[in-house]
Design a protein around this motif. Structure first.
Motif, PDB file in Angstrom:
ATOM      1  N   GLU A 109       0.729  -1.353   0.188  1.00 56.08           N
ATOM      2  CA  GLU A 109      -0.074   0.036   0.099  1.00 56.08           C
ATOM      3  C   GLU A 109       0.737   1.212   0.013  1.00 56.08           C
ATOM      4  O   GLU A 109       0.464   2.290  -0.630  1.00 56.08           O
ATOM      5  CB  GLU A 109      -1.078  -0.054   1.134  1.00 56.08           C
ATOM      6  N   LEU A 110       2.043   1.231   0.887  1.00 57.13           N
ATOM      7  CA  LEU A 110       2.701   2.514   0.956  1.00 57.13           C
ATOM      8  C   LEU A 110       4.215   2.561   0.470  1.00 57.13           C
ATOM      9  O   LEU A 110       4.747   3.485   0.694  1.00 57.13           O
ATOM     10  CB  LEU A 110       2.706   2.682   2.575  1.00 57.13           C
ATOM     11  N   ALA A 121       5.023   7.094   8.704  1.00 61.78           N
ATOM     12  CA  ALA A 121       3.842   6.688   8.317  1.00 61.78           C
ATOM     13  C   ALA A 121       2.754   6.700   9.466  1.00 61.78           C
ATOM     14  O   ALA A 121       1.588   6.962   9.346  1.00 61.78           O
ATOM     15  CB  ALA A 121       3.740   5.436   7.497  1.00 61.78           C
ATOM     16  N   SER A 124       2.028  10.216  10.524  1.00 62.46           N
ATOM     17  CA  SER A 124       1.232  11.094   9.592  1.00 62.46           C
ATOM     18  C   SER A 124      -0.192  10.482   9.357  1.00 62.46           C
ATOM     19  O   SER A 124      -1.065  10.909   8.671  1.00 62.46           O
ATOM     20  CB  SER A 124       2.102  11.365   8.294  1.00 62.46           C
ATOM     21  N   LYS A 126      -1.066   7.575   8.396  1.00 61.39           N
ATOM     22  CA  LYS A 126      -1.303   6.784   6.844  1.00 61.39           C
ATOM     23  C   LYS A 126      -1.573   5.306   7.308  1.00 61.39           C
ATOM     24  O   LYS A 126      -2.259   4.820   6.429  1.00 61.39           O
ATOM     25  CB  LYS A 126      -0.123   6.814   5.956  1.00 61.39           C
ATOM     26  N   GLU A 129      -5.256   4.271   7.903  1.00 61.35           N
ATOM     27  CA  GLU A 129      -6.182   4.550   6.826  1.00 61.35           C
ATOM     28  C   GLU A 129      -6.269   3.213   5.997  1.00 61.35           C
ATOM     29  O   GLU A 129      -7.017   3.041   5.077  1.00 61.35           O
ATOM     30  CB  GLU A 129      -5.891   5.598   5.988  1.00 61.35           C
ATOM     31  N   GLU A 138      -2.906   0.986  15.084  1.00 60.39           N
ATOM     32  CA  GLU A 138      -1.808   1.986  14.899  1.00 60.39           C
ATOM     33  C   GLU A 138      -1.068   2.051  16.397  1.00 60.39           C
ATOM     34  O   GLU A 138      -0.061   2.007  16.534  1.00 60.39           O
ATOM     35  CB  GLU A 138      -2.634   3.442  14.580  1.00 60.39           C
TER      36      GLU A 138
END
Ligand code: DGT
Ligand code: CA
Ligand code: CA
Length: 571
Positions: A109-110, A121, A124, A126, A129, A138
């Motif tokens: 994904e990232l 990540a 921020s 990310k 999400e 998280e």
């Protein structure tokens, strides 16, 4: 030649990468082989040279070829190919709650491959999400990341000691050195070590340093000089050697043993007494007269202190205690009469048959050893149940009658449920000599719940010892949040011992908590939590922890002779 540790690491990393690729079955096979190799008591190189790699359990022809390749070339082509295909930093896989599947997901994904990128990540927002992640994961990943970052650059004492001892032997055996001693965190026996410090004296320094930098196992020379050289050995560990004048050996040893906090405090004391203290010696200020330096004991003596064992040099009150003649007489290896936490091959997670436990205990001159098999908690097949306890006790009794000079104690390690009840009934627990209770599941409860759960287990009169009380797993899971005031108070009142779990994965209790437990008059035990035959050697690590926690013989129950121990267990 490569070391066993490198082989284990590469095989495990191959397993991780294959899992990220989504390959079935193979990752497990590589992990099983790695685990077997990790617990070998024989030298892997010997086994290889004698063509017996395939005799190792879980090692087939294919794996044996790969092991041979690593041993010969210190590399594995197959692994190198996988790394090209999947450029993920292995450190990322050490983050708790972030297994290979999740790592693959965030990579997809990232395009995220390193710890630093992961941290960014997370910050921020990310990660949350990504489908299937969310705020809760998280938070968990952040916790795991913190633990991995903290242990980065440090190695566990259990890995460092054998390597450091080999280097030291290489120096001593050369006859080029007069005195050789460990210094730094290793001499203080801290459980995590950044680098190894060695201090020496030598007649011919050039020759001595040449010898050091070309020792077997040295991978890279980082710096080389007449007084200090640093090398990196094959395991990645950095080793510093300093050669000093023998007139300054004691003061240098004092200085480079640290800790820095201890040294700062000691220097303050020296100044207050009108001295100057540095790595070259102790000087009477005005006259610049050197009053001590060659011998470490004298450095302390001249400051009106008794010599302070390195394990205590952490600025936790040791200088004051040394000044008042109140230093503890630390527990010694010979004081330990037996091991109170060992698992036999009854259950699937241990590989030590009962007769091997007996043999190993006798080898160590123990007068007793507790066989504390798991109750049947999830994932461990063959563990004790209420139906099997009588048979367990019988087996231990008959094994017992076959040996002299050693008493086996029939025990169990039971799980503390979230409500504080145990997974064996009181009727069963009564039949056992030793009952160890520990938390092995449902970790994510509140401080109040975790404390209450542990207290309830202590209140069960059948429970003798609380295993690995903080529950931490090094590099994997932090300590439970517990109300230690309450835990210590109830442990003392109920006469329940707290364990110093010597296993490197746990190292639990740790020195600071051991010292507090001792101050609260809580009894302690040292247990190795052995599941493999070589784990019985962890006793030394437990002893180091106890010493760093200021323990005397009287604070630790497995220094008692059998009759006194039995009386305590029964009481
Ligand atoms: P480590 O290697 O991170 O596990 O911990 P240590 O304690 O072995 O630290 P290391 O190797 O940096 O230095 C060894 C000892 O030398 C340290 O414990 C105290 C002493 N030392 C080193 N640098 C300093 C310093 O800047 N000031 C003071 N007072 N002592 C120092
Ligand atoms: Ca060091
Ligand atoms: Ca150092």
């Amino acid at each position: 030649m490569s070391t066993r540790k490198q082989v284990v690491e590469i095989l495990n990393q191959v397993a991780d990468l294959l899992e990220i690729k989504g390959v079935d079955y193979k990752p497990r096979a590589y992990r099983r082989a790695a685990r077997e190799i990790d617990s070998l008591t024989e030298d892997l190189t010997d086994i290889y040279e004698e063509g017996r790699l395939e005799d190792i359990p879980s090692v087939g022809k294919n794996t044996a070829e790969k092991i041979a390749e690593i041993l010969e070339t210190e590399k594995l082509e197959y692994y190198e190919e996988l790394k090209k295909e999947i450029p993920i930093d292995p450190e990322l896989l050490k983050v708790r709650n972030l297994g290979p599947k999740k790592v693959k997901k965030i990579w997809d994904e990232l395009d995220l491959t390193s710890l630093a990128e992961l941290e960014e990540a997370l910050k921020s927002g990310k990660i949350r999400e990504i489908k299937g992640f969310g705020p809760k994961s998280e938070e968990n990943i952040l916790k795991g990341l913190k633990i991995v970052k903290e242990s980065q650059g440090k190695s566990h004492l259990s890995e460092v000691l054998p390597e450091a001892r080999r280097i030291k032997e290489g120096l001593v055996d050369s006859s080029l050195f007069d005195k050789v001693s460990f210094a730094g965190s290793l001499r203080r026996r801290k459980y995590e070590v950044g680098d190894v410090d060695i201090l020496a004296t030598a007649g011919d320094r050039d020759k001595a340093m040449d010898h050091y930098t070309t020792l077997d196992g040295v991978e890279e020379v980082l710096s080389k000089g007449e007084t200090k050289s640093s090398v990196r050995i094959k395991t990645g560990l950095r080793v510093d050697l300093r050669i000093v004048d023998s007139a300054s050996f004691g003061s240098a040893l004092q200085y480079f043993t640290g800790s820095q906090e201890h040294n700062v405090r000691l220097r303050q004391l020296a100044i207050s007494k009108g001295y100057k203290l540095n790595e070259y010696g102790l000087y009477a200020e005005e006259a610049e007269e050197k009053v001590a330096g060659a011998i470490e004991e004298e450095m302390y003596q001249k400051l009106d202190l008794s010599w302070i064992p390195p394990e205590l040099r952490e600025d936790r009150g040791e200088i004051q205690a040394a000044g008042e003649g109140e230093l503890p007489g630390l527990i010694e290896g010979d004081d330990v009469m037996g091991d109170l936490h060992c698992h036999s091959a009854r259950s699937s997670d241990s590989h030590i048959p009962l007769d091997v436990l007996v043999r190993e205990a006798r080898k160590r001159n123990y007068s007793y050893l507790a066989v504390t098999d798991h109750a049947e908690i999830s994932g461990i097949v063959g563990g004790l149940t209420d139906d099997r306890v009588a048979e367990h006790v019988d087996q231990i009794e008959s094994a017992n009658s076959a040996v002299e000079e050693l008493d086996l104690l029939a025990g169990a390690e039971v799980n503390i449920q979230p409500d504080g009840t145990l997974d064996l009934g009181d009727g069963s627990l009564k039949e056992l000599d030793v009952v160890i209770a520990g938390v092995h599941s449902h970790f994510d409860r509140s401080r109040a719940e975790m404390t209450e759960r542990t207290v309830r287990a202590m209140e069960n009169p059948n429970v003798d010892i609380i295993a690995h009380p903080t529950g931490r797993k090094i590099g994997e899971r932090g300590s439970f949040d517990l109300d230690w005031g309450k835990i210590f108070a109830r442990a003392e009142e109920t006469g329940t011992a707290l364990e110093i779990n010597a296993s490197p994965a746990r190292t639990d209790l740790e020195d600071k908590l051991i010292k507090r437990a001792k101050e609260e008059e809580v009894k302690l035990t040292i247990g190795t939590d052995s599941h493999r035959v070589n784990h019985l050697d962890y006793m030394e690590l437990g002893l180091n922890l106890a010493r760093r926690g200021w323990c005397e013989k009287a604070n630790v129950l497995n220094t008692l002779p059998l009759s006194d121990l039995r009386a305590w267990l029964a009481g």
